[in-house]
Design an enzyme around this catalytic site. Structure first.
Site: not given
Ligand code: GTP
Length: 372
Positions: A111, A162, A223
């Protein structure tokens, strides 16, 4: 001669309802299934054989690409009975590689649209003697991503979750979803269970002093996992902001596929694609959008940065901005849909039933608006 593994088994939840019946890598992007762009780029980089790691809607891949002869590739389809995660999928697909333990194997997320020089990543990997080489890209706002810092020699020093605080943003480099593994490294991934390449395989490699090389490449990278990114990627391909050997027409402001009908009084711009069998009526303005095969956009409709699903309908004078209309859904005339709205597959919005301020964020079924 290089072999590749394409990771295409994810459910694509962020792109629902587009992915309800079609796996994300098969959604048309700039007029062809997204994977066609990746396969063409891989072939151009000297890849000769690709193993598809499938899971979700696995049976839909082979009818699209067959044996791969059209791309000059030899394609193999492997299906996980249960999704094995990114690392587990790579390990499972490796049983179908033919190369030796010291050969480089390209691994691509299914993707990612990028201008990466795939051949350079592979050749640099070979020359460096690394165990794994990762494509890294730099992002303006790294807060939504796991971070991948490197040292002065380009060796990856950590895989960080993250960042939660500004202090934790130690780099703007993130994993871009393209790797070269030395084959023997793949064979050491545990078989038959779920493994995340980002959370398990790569950190384990660092812990054992393996050489994990980060290659920062600042060419185009996107993305395609969200609706906004999906329409942007398609429009960027159409406008030539990123190139693909698989683009089915000349670069320009819009791409109208064979069998589509666009009224001479309609305006298409911003990299819009109109799929085969779709119709756009007089006075409609369609900007930066993806109109999938068989969809109908009536006269005077305004469609901006949106996706209109297969055989879906947008009624006369309706306004859509950053909206996803699922396959077969009907948006009646005179509706004004707010940004971010997703209309479920087959849902029906009656004429003038939704105005900007009153709409929910998802119209899952026909209970928003009566069937006409
Ligand atoms: P979201 O559900 O919207 O996050 O999308 P996704 O399912 O594609 O997940 P994500 O973007 O994290 O996946 C990255 C890549 O890995 C995509 O190309 C997926 O198709 C692929 N992928 C993720 N999980 C699996 C899996 O369990 N098996 C296989 N074969 N591929 C996977």
């Amino acid at each position: 001669m290089t072999e590749a593994i394409l990771l295409v088994g994810g459910q694509g939840t962020r792109l629902r309802p587009l992915t309800s019946h079609t796996p994300k890598p098969l959604l048309p992007v700039a007029g062809v299934p997204f994977l066609a762009h990746q396969l063409a780029r891989a072939a151009a980089a000297g890849v000769h054989r690709v193993v598809f790691a499938t899971s979700y809607l696995a049976e839909l891949f082979e009818p699209h690409f067959g044996d791969g002869a059209v791309f000059g590739l030899d394609l193999v389809y492997v299906t996980e009975a249960e999704p094995l995660g990114t690392g587990g999928a790579i390990r499972n697909a490796a049983d179908h590689l033919t190369c030796g333990p010291d050969e480089p194997v390209l691994v691509l997320n299914g993707d990612i649209l990028s201008g990466l020089d795939i051949a350079a990543l592979r050749d640099g990997h070979r020359a460096s003697g690394a165990d794994v080489s990762l494509h890294l890209t730099r992002v303006a706002d790294p807060r939504a991503f796991g971070l991948v810092p490197t040292d002065a020699d380009g060796r990856v020093t950590a895989f960080l979750e993250k960042p939660q605080t500004p202090e934790e943003i130690v780099t703007d480099q993130i994993n871009a979803g393209a790797y070269v593994f030395t084959r023997a490294v793949i064979d050491r991934i545990p078989a038959g269970r779920v493994v995340s390449v980002e959370r398990e395989t790569f950190p384990d490699l660092l812990a054992t002093d393996a050489v994990v090389r980060g290659v920062v490449d600042d060419t185009y990278w996107l993305d395609l996992g969200t609706p906004a990114a999906f329409v942007k990627g398609s429009a960027d391909l159409v406008r030539g902001r990123v190139s693909s050997p698989a683009l089915p027409g000349p670069v320009g402001d819009a791409l109208v596929l064979d069998g589509a009908f666009v009224d001479p009084l309609a305006v298409l711009s911003g990299g819009t694609v109109v799929g085969a069998g779709a119709v756009v009526g007089a006075g409609a303005v369609v900007e930066g959008s993806v109109v999938l095969p068989g969809a109908r956009i009536a006269g005077r409709a305004l469609v901006h940065h949106s996706v209109v699903g297969r055989h879906a309908e947008v009624g006369a004078g309706s306004r859509l901005d950053s909206v996803v209309v699922g396959d077969g859904a009907v948006v009646g005339a005179g509706n004004e849909l707010p940004a971010g709205l997703r209309v479920g597959c087959g849902a029906v919005l009656a004429d003038e039933s939704v105005r900007m301020s009153a709409a929910p964020s998802t119209c899952a079924a026909a209970h928003v608006g009566a069937r006409r």
